[in-house]
Design a protein around this motif. Structure first.
Motif, PDB file in Angstrom:
ATOM      1  N   ASP A 136      41.201  29.307  25.466  1.00 46.71           N
ATOM      2  CA  ASP A 136      40.564  30.527  25.947  1.00 46.71           C
ATOM      3  C   ASP A 136      39.069  30.333  26.176  1.00 46.71           C
ATOM      4  O   ASP A 136      38.261  31.220  25.928  1.00 46.71           O
ATOM      5  CB  ASP A 136      40.797  31.706  24.989  1.00 46.71           C
ATOM      6  CG  ASP A 136      40.660  33.029  25.736  1.00 46.71           C
ATOM      7  OD1 ASP A 136      41.139  33.098  26.879  1.00 46.71           O
ATOM      8  OD2 ASP A 136      40.075  33.962  25.178  1.00 46.71           O
ATOM      9  N   THR A 137      38.713  29.150  26.651  1.00 48.61           N
ATOM     10  CA  THR A 137      37.365  28.897  27.136  1.00 48.61           C
ATOM     11  C   THR A 137      37.449  28.599  28.627  1.00 48.61           C
ATOM     12  O   THR A 137      38.163  27.684  29.047  1.00 48.61           O
ATOM     13  CB  THR A 137      36.722  27.703  26.409  1.00 48.61           C
ATOM     14  OG1 THR A 137      36.579  28.015  25.013  1.00 48.61           O
ATOM     15  CG2 THR A 137      35.356  27.392  26.983  1.00 48.61           C
ATOM     16  N   LEU A 138      36.761  29.396  29.428  1.00 46.32           N
ATOM     17  CA  LEU A 138      36.669  29.135  30.853  1.00 46.32           C
ATOM     18  C   LEU A 138      35.693  27.979  31.058  1.00 46.32           C
ATOM     19  O   LEU A 138      34.524  28.071  30.693  1.00 46.32           O
ATOM     20  CB  LEU A 138      36.174  30.382  31.595  1.00 46.32           C
ATOM     21  CG  LEU A 138      35.739  30.170  33.053  1.00 46.32           C
ATOM     22  CD1 LEU A 138      36.897  29.660  33.903  1.00 46.32           C
ATOM     23  CD2 LEU A 138      35.150  31.461  33.634  1.00 46.32           C
ATOM     24  N   ILE A 139      36.186  26.897  31.640  1.00 47.73           N
ATOM     25  CA  ILE A 139      35.374  25.706  31.875  1.00 47.73           C
ATOM     26  C   ILE A 139      35.253  25.478  33.375  1.00 47.73           C
ATOM     27  O   ILE A 139      36.265  25.464  34.090  1.00 47.73           O
ATOM     28  CB  ILE A 139      35.997  24.467  31.215  1.00 47.73           C
ATOM     29  CG1 ILE A 139      36.129  24.665  29.696  1.00 47.73           C
ATOM     30  CG2 ILE A 139      35.169  23.220  31.517  1.00 47.73           C
ATOM     31  CD1 ILE A 139      36.897  23.546  29.003  1.00 47.73           C
ATOM     32  N   VAL A 140      34.037  25.308  33.838  1.00 47.69           N
ATOM     33  CA  VAL A 140      33.788  24.922  35.228  1.00 47.69           C
ATOM     34  C   VAL A 140      32.898  23.687  35.223  1.00 47.69           C
ATOM     35  O   VAL A 140      31.880  23.657  34.529  1.00 47.69           O
ATOM     36  CB  VAL A 140      33.119  26.047  36.041  1.00 47.69           C
ATOM     37  CG1 VAL A 140      32.898  25.587  37.489  1.00 47.69           C
ATOM     38  CG2 VAL A 140      33.957  27.324  36.019  1.00 47.69           C
ATOM     39  N   PHE A 141      33.294  22.691  35.975  1.00 47.28           N
ATOM     40  CA  PHE A 141      32.504  21.468  36.105  1.00 47.28           C
ATOM     41  C   PHE A 141      32.106  21.267  37.551  1.00 47.28           C
ATOM     42  O   PHE A 141      32.924  21.452  38.471  1.00 47.28           O
ATOM     43  CB  PHE A 141      33.299  20.244  35.637  1.00 47.28           C
ATOM     44  CG  PHE A 141      32.578  18.934  35.923  1.00 47.28           C
ATOM     45  CD1 PHE A 141      31.691  18.411  34.995  1.00 47.28           C
ATOM     46  CD2 PHE A 141      32.763  18.265  37.121  1.00 47.28           C
ATOM     47  CE1 PHE A 141      31.000  17.230  35.256  1.00 47.28           C
ATOM     48  CE2 PHE A 141      32.078  17.084  37.399  1.00 47.28           C
ATOM     49  CZ  PHE A 141      31.195  16.569  36.455  1.00 47.28           C
ATOM     50  N   THR A 142      30.854  20.857  37.781  1.00 47.33           N
ATOM     51  CA  THR A 142      30.414  20.492  39.126  1.00 47.33           C
ATOM     52  C   THR A 142      29.187  19.595  39.037  1.00 47.33           C
ATOM     53  O   THR A 142      28.800  19.157  37.956  1.00 47.33           O
ATOM     54  CB  THR A 142      30.127  21.749  39.971  1.00 47.33           C
ATOM     55  OG1 THR A 142      29.969  21.361  41.341  1.00 47.33           O
ATOM     56  CG2 THR A 142      28.885  22.483  39.481  1.00 47.33           C
ATOM     57  N   SER A 143      28.583  19.302  40.184  1.00 46.36           N
ATOM     58  CA  SER A 143      27.338  18.543  40.263  1.00 46.36           C
ATOM     59  C   SER A 143      26.313  19.371  41.022  1.00 46.36           C
ATOM     60  O   SER A 143      26.676  20.219  41.844  1.00 46.36           O
ATOM     61  CB  SER A 143      27.569  17.216  40.983  1.00 46.36           C
ATOM     62  OG  SER A 143      26.354  16.479  41.107  1.00 46.36           O
TER      63      SER A 143
END
Length: 528
Positions: free
Chosen positions: A312-319
């Protein structure tokens, strides 16, 4: 190839924890899950169980992108249309983030969130804890020294940073150590959700990595950037990142520091053996930095799993932008400039260690951004299109491992945080972005996205992209068949060029972009 397996999904909490992870100068195809050969199992796992976006846009440069992420605004609208170098005396180019727009930590606080930052700030102000974040460890500027603990600071005043034995400090690891410390602090109040902005400096120059990491890639890049681009494109097609019909863009042009020279990246086989050996070492260090970042991110993910917070952790990855070309095919040494040193013999083994300073150069940056044209600084796809991974087992309805092909943008990250947190007040400025989770679940109406940096400019609208280099005419591309921006249709569709250029002009006037400054106050750009 990725193996797709559905994660166990539970009921989402009323408001999830939020983890936004931003790499620095990572190329579109560097991660394993985007076709790269670099070992990134933790990010690959997030992609396997989450969603990968194939058109996730940034602003093409570090300071502007960070302003967009943290305010939800186009960067010129909040004073960071260029860099934090200097105040150019125009509203869009103040060199410091405006107080007109609250930052994400300030937006989330009324919804009960605790907010923390570990890593790079680079918004022109000296202390993120004056902007709603409780704790911070990192640097206010770009990466300078990965082996020097004095380059990173701890805030608020009076907080003690961790200490490390002599010779055992590495910035990527230290940022992760403090990030986990902050998560442990947040876990003391489990009734309150948290937001963590984890902004790694890697793999921004200088190329610094532990020797054991570099050794993994010592022989990997001897084949050169031409073969690497072909290999990556093949895997990207296998993964469905790009269509089977995608053709590799030609080797990109480059402009060196001061624009005293320009050219096109040379064929790898045209280089001397000594030069190829030097360049292969540079890319090996770059890959080592990405590998180590993924390892450290794995520690954060492990902590979330151990404390039953992962699902229940929203994770977003980008650069923050595409890979960095500065400033020519051979890269620079000592400092960002035209200075290049050809390393041979024993000097090769010293590269990447404490006291060194190298960049990877435009040839490898072109490969990192496979299959796109150009790089950081520019508004062609190589500059503004980054990997984007969304992971949230308890709340994401999209099929695990799926690809989202509609355009999205880092201006969507603040509206997304608001939507999942229940926060309602983002200040008086209307937000140009939309909720990313709603986009993934339901799709959305066709939208227009706008870009400008250093006179380079672009518009995305449906199947069309209008884009131009500084002082050059508009180019027009049909992205249903040509996302590599090879076949310019501007002469065939002059009315479409006129229409989209007018849209850009309207946006630019409303967002403090124009008039463009005559002088950006840096010595690597010509003055009009």
């Amino acid at each position: 190839m990725l193996c797709v397996a559905a994660p166990a999904k539970g009921e989402a909490a009323e408001h999830p924890n939020i983890l936004y992870i931003v790499a620095d100068d990572l190329g579109y195809s560097d991660l394993g899950c985007y076709g790269g050969e670099i070992n990134t199992p933790n990010l690959d796992a997030l992609a396997r169980d989450g969603v990968r976006m194939t058109q996730f846009y940034n602003t093409g440069r570090c300071c502007p992108s960070r302003a967009a992420i943290l305010t939800g605004q186009y960067p010129h609208r909040v004073g960071l249309g260029h860099m934090t170098v200097t105040d150019l005396g125009q509203p869009g180019y103040r060199g410091v983030v405006s107080d007109e727009a609250p930052l994400i930590a300030e937006v989330l606080k009324p919804a009960g969130y605790r907010s923390f930052i570990a890593g790079k700030w680079h918004l022109g102000t000296p202390d993120p804890t004056k902007h709603g974040f409780e704790e911070w460890y990192g640097t206010t500027v770009s990466a300078k020294r990965f082996f020097d603990p004095t380059h990173l600071v701890r805030k608020p005043d009076g907080r003690k940073a961790r200490t490390y034995p002599e010779g055992e400090f590495y910035a990527t690891d230290a940022v992760t150590d403090h990030a986990i410390d902050f998560l442990k602090l947040a876990h003391q109040t489990p009734e309150r959700p948290w937001f963590l902005y984890l902004a790694y400096n890697a793999p921004h120059f200088p190329l610094h990595a532990p020797k054991e990491e570099i050794a993994k890639y010592a022989d990997r890049y001897q084949g050169g950037w031409d073969k690497l681009r072909e290999q990556r494109l093949t895997r990207m097609k296998q993964f469905g990142i790009v269509p089977e019909s995608t053709e590799l863009s030609p080797r990109s042009m480059w402009k060196n520091y001061g624009e005293t020279k320009t050219g096109t990246n040379p064929p790898w086989e045209s280089l001397s053996e000594e030069r190829r050996t030097d360049l292969a070492r540079r890319m090996a260090i770059f890959a080592a930095m990405v590998d180590r970042m993924d390892q450290q991110l794995g520690r954060v993910l492990d902590y979330l799993k151990q404390t039953d917070q992962f699902d229940d952790t929203l994770i977003v990855f980008t650069s923050d932008n595409g890979a960095c070309f500065e400033w020519d095919p051979f890269g620079f040494d000592v400092k960002s400039s035209n200075n290049n040193i050809l390393h041979t013999g024993d000097k090769l083994d010293e590269m990447g260690g404490p006291g060194t300073h190298h960049s990877v150069g435009s040839g490898w940056a072109n490969a990192s951004n496979t299959p796109w044209r150009l790089y950081k600084h520019f508004n062609h796809e190589g500059g503004i299109n980054s990997p984007g991974i969304v992971h949230w087992p308890a709340g994401l309805k999209a099929k695990p491992g799926s690809l989202h092909r509609d355009p999205a943008h880092i201006i969507d990250l603040l509206p997304t945080a608001m939507a999942v947190s229940g926060a309602t007040d983002a200040g008086s400025l209307p937000l140009p972005g939309t909720d990313l989770i709603a986009q993934l679940h339901e799709g959305g109406p066709e939208r227009m996205l706008f870009f400008e940096h250093q006179g380079n400019r672009a518009v995305r609208a449906g199947k069309w992209k209008l884009v131009a280099l500084d002082d050059e005419p508009w180019e027009l591309y049909d992205f249903t068949s040509d996302r590599t921006e090879v076949n310019d249709l501007a002469n065939q569709y002059p009315d479409k060029v006129k229409e989209l250029a007018s849209d850009w002009d309207t946006w630019a006037a409303a967002n403090n972009v124009t008039p463009l400054p005559n002088d950006l106050g840096v010595d690597y750009l010509k003055v009009d």
